[in-house]
Structures are given as structure tokens and as C-alpha cells.
Write an enzyme that holds these catalytic residues in place. Structure first.
Site, short mmCIF file in Angstrom:
data_model
loop_
_atom_site.label_atom_id
_atom_site.label_comp_id
_atom_site.label_asym_id
_atom_site.label_seq_id
_atom_site.Cartn_x
_atom_site.Cartn_y
_atom_site.Cartn_z
N GLN A 1 0.68 -1.20 0.13
CA GLN A 1 0.23 0.01 -0.08
C GLN A 1 0.72 1.26 -0.01
OE1 GLN A 1 -2.51 -1.45 3.40
NE2 GLN A 1 -3.98 -0.19 2.17
N GLU B 1 -5.04 -7.92 5.68
CA GLU B 1 -3.72 -7.35 5.30
C GLU B 1 -2.97 -8.62 4.60
OE1 GLU B 1 -3.16 -4.30 5.75
OE2 GLU B 1 -4.90 -4.04 6.99
ZN ZN Z 1 -6.41 -2.62 2.80
#
Ligand code: ZN
Length: 149
Positions: A53, A137
Site C-alpha cells: 500500500q 492484510e
Molecule cells: Zn487494505
């Protein structure tokens, strides 16, 4: 410590790629990345943040202190060892897709094995929200977004 940029999923070329294992947890760049990821998660008040991310294709995620169990907040090269057959459906959001919420069916409890920031291996059994955060995650490390579920 610095707050890292979290590009929108459609502006992040690596977010749908499978990430690479961390070879040396004690490497200074890895240590700095972990600190910056924790700071970034705190700044965004998120539940969890995975390395892809923030544009790093590595098997690392962090979770916030309030959601954690046994003070474990850093997960390096994590493996989900067990998943319950029982599943629950809840709405999830993602820092890479602000404003998007999607109901996702996931195992109600999981056992995760990972290394912490000191390179120590540990195992943790989680249920409820924490189990959900682990699966969300871990999906990021496989290049999977809630939009794909
Ligand atoms: Zn996420």
C-alpha cells in the site's frame, strides 16, 4: 520517522502483485520502513497497513495498537496456518480505496505465524475483528484487494 504516501489503488502499479519475502529483518532500510509504516497507520487512524500500500512489494504489515493482541503489531513474512471453517460477513474499508466499503465473508478465527521487527518468530490465534484484519492484510501481500473479493 515519516508519513508515507498511500496512493489510490488504481494509481499503485504494484498493489496487485504478490509481494516478496523479507530476507533480512534487521536491515536498516527494513527497520526504517516498519517505523514509517507504523507512523503512517497512526496518521490515518487505520486498523492495518501492508507494505504494498506504500509501494513496497514486501511481505510486511502493521496493525494498530488497539486492535492488536499480546502487543503484536508488526508482522513480517506472515503465514496463516489455520483458518476456521466458520465464516462471518462484515463490511470492510481500505486505506488504498477511501470511501469504498464492501461486505466480505472471512473465517471467524485464524492462527497466524510471523516474525516481529526483532526477527523473532511468534504465533497468534485471533478471532473477530483481529482475525478479519489479519486476513485483509494478508490478502494485500498476495495482491488481493477487497474490490477483488
Ligand atoms: Zn487494505
Amino acid at each position: 520517522m515519516s508519513i508515507l504516501n498511500i496512493p489510490l489503488y488504481n494509481q499503485n502499479p504494484i498493489i496487485r502483485q504478490k509481494t516478496k519475502e523479507v530476507a533480512d529483518v534487521k536491515n536498516s532500510e527494513i527497520q526504517q520502513l516498519i517505523l514509517n509504516m507504523k507512523e503512517t497507520l497512526r496518521a490515518h487512524q487505520g486498523l492495518g497497513l501492508a507494505a504494498p500500500q506504500v509501494s513496497k512489494s514486501l511481505r510486511i504489515f502493521v496493525i494498530n495498537d488497539a486492535t492488536s493482541a499480546q502487543s503484536k503489531t508488526v508482522f513480517i513474512n506472515p503465514k496463516i496456518k489455520r483458518k476456521s471453517l466458520g465464516k462471518t460477513c462484515e463490511e470492510e474499508g481500505c486505506l488504498s480505496a477511501p470511501g469504498v466499503y464492501k461486505s466480505i465473508k472471512r473465517s471467524s478465527s485464524v492462527t497466524i505465524e510471523a516474525f516481529n521487527e526483532k526477527g523473532e518468530k511468534f504465533k497468534l490465534k485471533a478471532k473477530g475483528l483481529l482475525a478479519r484484519v489479519f486476513q485483509h492484510e494478508h490478502d494485500h501481500l498476495e495482491g488481493i484487494l477487497i474490490l477483488d473479493r
